[in-house]
Write a protein that holds these residues in place. Sequence first.
Motif, PDB file in Angstrom:
ATOM      1  N   VAL A  80       0.942  -1.240   0.099  1.00 21.57           N
ATOM      2  CA  VAL A  80       0.233   0.005  -0.013  1.00 21.57           C
ATOM      3  C   VAL A  80       0.939   1.313   0.059  1.00 21.57           C
ATOM      4  N   LEU A  81       1.926   1.286   0.852  1.00 16.03           N
ATOM      5  CA  LEU A  81       2.913   2.319   0.881  1.00 16.03           C
ATOM      6  C   LEU A  81       3.379   2.572  -0.408  1.00 16.03           C
ATOM      7  N   VAL A  82       4.037   1.546  -0.991  1.00 17.94           N
ATOM      8  CA  VAL A  82       4.344   1.782  -2.424  1.00 17.94           C
ATOM      9  C   VAL A  82       3.585   2.335  -3.354  1.00 17.94           C
ATOM     10  N   ASP A  83       2.383   1.941  -3.452  1.00 22.10           N
ATOM     11  CA  ASP A  83       1.401   2.053  -4.569  1.00 22.10           C
ATOM     12  C   ASP A  83       1.091   3.652  -4.444  1.00 22.10           C
ATOM     13  N   ILE A  84       0.873   4.213  -2.972  1.00 16.40           N
ATOM     14  CA  ILE A  84       0.344   5.394  -3.083  1.00 16.40           C
ATOM     15  C   ILE A  84       1.641   6.500  -3.034  1.00 16.40           C
ATOM     16  N   MET A  85       2.916   5.983  -3.153  1.00 17.38           N
ATOM     17  CA  MET A  85       4.228   6.934  -2.906  1.00 17.38           C
ATOM     18  C   MET A  85       3.946   7.644  -4.565  1.00 17.38           C
ATOM     19  N   PRO A  86       4.411   9.070  -4.269  1.00 14.85           N
ATOM     20  CA  PRO A  86       4.447   9.919  -5.708  1.00 14.85           C
ATOM     21  C   PRO A  86       5.572   9.587  -6.413  1.00 14.85           C
ATOM     22  N   ASP A  87       6.717   9.063  -5.578  1.00 12.43           N
ATOM     23  CA  ASP A  87       8.070   8.696  -6.577  1.00 12.43           C
ATOM     24  C   ASP A  87       7.962   7.298  -7.081  1.00 12.43           C
ATOM     25  N   PRO A  88       8.636   7.076  -8.216  1.00 16.23           N
ATOM     26  CA  PRO A  88       8.614   5.879  -8.829  1.00 16.23           C
ATOM     27  C   PRO A  88       9.390   4.694  -7.609  1.00 16.23           C
ATOM     28  N   ALA A  89       8.724   3.641  -7.395  1.00 15.33           N
ATOM     29  CA  ALA A  89       9.172   2.686  -6.564  1.00 15.33           C
ATOM     30  C   ALA A  89       9.278   1.369  -7.316  1.00 15.33           C
ATOM     31  N   TRP A  90      10.112   0.643  -6.916  1.00 17.39           N
ATOM     32  CA  TRP A  90      10.390  -0.856  -7.654  1.00 17.39           C
ATOM     33  C   TRP A  90      10.639  -1.745  -6.629  1.00 17.39           C
ATOM     34  N   GLU A 166      16.139  11.114 -22.421  1.00 21.28           N
ATOM     35  CA  GLU A 166      16.639  10.629 -21.066  1.00 21.28           C
ATOM     36  C   GLU A 166      16.476  11.650 -19.743  1.00 21.28           C
ATOM     37  N   PHE A 167      16.731  11.161 -18.604  1.00 24.26           N
ATOM     38  CA  PHE A 167      16.491  11.869 -17.599  1.00 24.26           C
ATOM     39  C   PHE A 167      17.364  11.593 -16.589  1.00 24.26           C
ATOM     40  N   PRO A 168      17.834  12.542 -15.702  1.00 20.36           N
ATOM     41  CA  PRO A 168      18.570  11.947 -14.373  1.00 20.36           C
ATOM     42  C   PRO A 168      17.563  11.883 -13.256  1.00 20.36           C
ATOM     43  N   VAL A 169      18.218  10.759 -12.317  1.00 24.09           N
ATOM     44  CA  VAL A 169      17.418  10.471 -11.082  1.00 24.09           C
ATOM     45  C   VAL A 169      18.391  10.295 -10.137  1.00 24.09           C
ATOM     46  N   GLU A 170      17.986  10.390  -8.780  1.00 22.31           N
ATOM     47  CA  GLU A 170      18.598   9.842  -7.684  1.00 22.31           C
ATOM     48  C   GLU A 170      18.157   8.531  -7.232  1.00 22.31           C
ATOM     49  N   VAL A 171      18.990   7.579  -7.133  1.00 19.94           N
ATOM     50  CA  VAL A 171      18.571   6.137  -6.895  1.00 19.94           C
ATOM     51  C   VAL A 171      18.823   5.820  -5.595  1.00 19.94           C
ATOM     52  N   THR A 172      17.832   5.158  -4.877  1.00 14.16           N
ATOM     53  CA  THR A 172      18.209   4.809  -3.527  1.00 14.16           C
ATOM     54  C   THR A 172      17.825   3.296  -3.738  1.00 14.16           C
ATOM     55  N   LEU A 173      18.878   2.349  -3.219  1.00  8.90           N
ATOM     56  CA  LEU A 173      18.433   1.204  -3.149  1.00  8.90           C
ATOM     57  C   LEU A 173      18.626   0.383  -1.699  1.00  8.90           C
ATOM     58  N   ALA A 174      17.821  -0.511  -1.383  1.00 13.95           N
ATOM     59  CA  ALA A 174      17.899  -0.968  -0.048  1.00 13.95           C
ATOM     60  C   ALA A 174      17.477  -2.428  -0.002  1.00 13.95           C
ATOM     61  N   ASN A 175      18.207  -2.945   0.801  1.00 13.56           N
ATOM     62  CA  ASN A 175      17.993  -4.721   0.937  1.00 13.56           C
ATOM     63  C   ASN A 175      16.831  -4.890   1.841  1.00 13.56           C
ATOM     64  N   CYS A 186      13.612  -0.212  -4.417  1.00  9.88           N
ATOM     65  CA  CYS A 186      14.546   0.920  -5.420  1.00  9.88           C
ATOM     66  C   CYS A 186      13.490   2.019  -5.441  1.00  9.88           C
ATOM     67  N   ILE A 187      13.873   3.269  -5.027  1.00  8.24           N
ATOM     68  CA  ILE A 187      13.096   4.418  -5.228  1.00  8.24           C
ATOM     69  C   ILE A 187      14.052   5.321  -6.119  1.00  8.24           C
ATOM     70  N   TRP A 188      13.239   5.946  -7.084  1.00  6.12           N
ATOM     71  CA  TRP A 188      13.774   7.026  -7.867  1.00  6.12           C
ATOM     72  C   TRP A 188      13.089   8.350  -7.572  1.00  6.12           C
ATOM     73  N   ARG A 189      13.942   9.383  -7.957  1.00  3.37           N
ATOM     74  CA  ARG A 189      13.575  10.895  -7.417  1.00  3.37           C
ATOM     75  C   ARG A 189      14.160  11.590  -8.499  1.00  3.37           C
TER      76      ARG A 189
END
Length: 300
Positions: A80-90, A166-175, A186-189
Amino acid sequence: GVPQKVTEMPSWVVIAGIESDEVFAAGRRQIVLTLSLGMAGIVVLCISAGLIWLRQEKRHYKSLYQTESALHESEGRFRVLVDIMPDPAWIIRNEYFIEANQAALDAIGFHSKPELLYVHPIELSPEYQPNGEASTMAAARLFEALQYQNVIRFEWVHKRQDDGSEFPVEVTLANISWKGQPAAYCIWRDISEHQQMLKALQQSESRFRTLFETSKDCIMILSHQGIFECKAQAITTFGVAKKAEFINHHPVFFSPPYQADGRDSVTAANDYMSQAFRDGHCHFEWLHQKLDGQIFVADV
């Protein structure tokens, strides 16, 4: 009297006969009783062990059920948290996307989730990143780094699938653990606007530096703490030998005790500086004083 001869009495030998079955009957009964008690003990022991095992199994399955229920509940909240996030989440497993929210689909130009599933991130990237490193090599290096760190953050350039832009993003990866197996969250901004602002700021600073260096006016850059940058003309104007002797001083250090309107220089300087910081600019006349004591009027 005449001695009488005593006749010896004959000896009697009594022989009793006992059946062998009667002899061993008591032993057999003892053996049977012992075996029966032993078997009964074994049966009781087996039953007790079985009950203990059943109790442990019940506890195990109860604990397993509770764990799975908590996991499903946690994954449900996470989804639910992932689905409602405005930022892309994977969600990534074995370096491939296995889950994403709608924002992720919109950002990359996909129309439905099945288009994205089991796609590798480099398939959504240009051949090379801005630093010149091949996207395949950079992705492999980052996924390897994630094995030794719980969280990594980096900048990346992606490519939309609908128009190729093409577009730049800041990526955060967490185990994380997803459905009981290791995965990566994975979160993109999107930092396109941030980079544009940074580029504009750099250009503005470059223009300011050019103006600063080429102007013939006496220019100083200061804060509430004092002067921290100046042009060579300022050093000459105030009769200072070198720049190090000029910076880090407050402007009132190069001013007489009082200004022309009668206010003390400390109060007047602080008022003008506060106005400049508040409104963005401030224009006034000021009495300055050189190191040799000479006072002159400056249009500030």
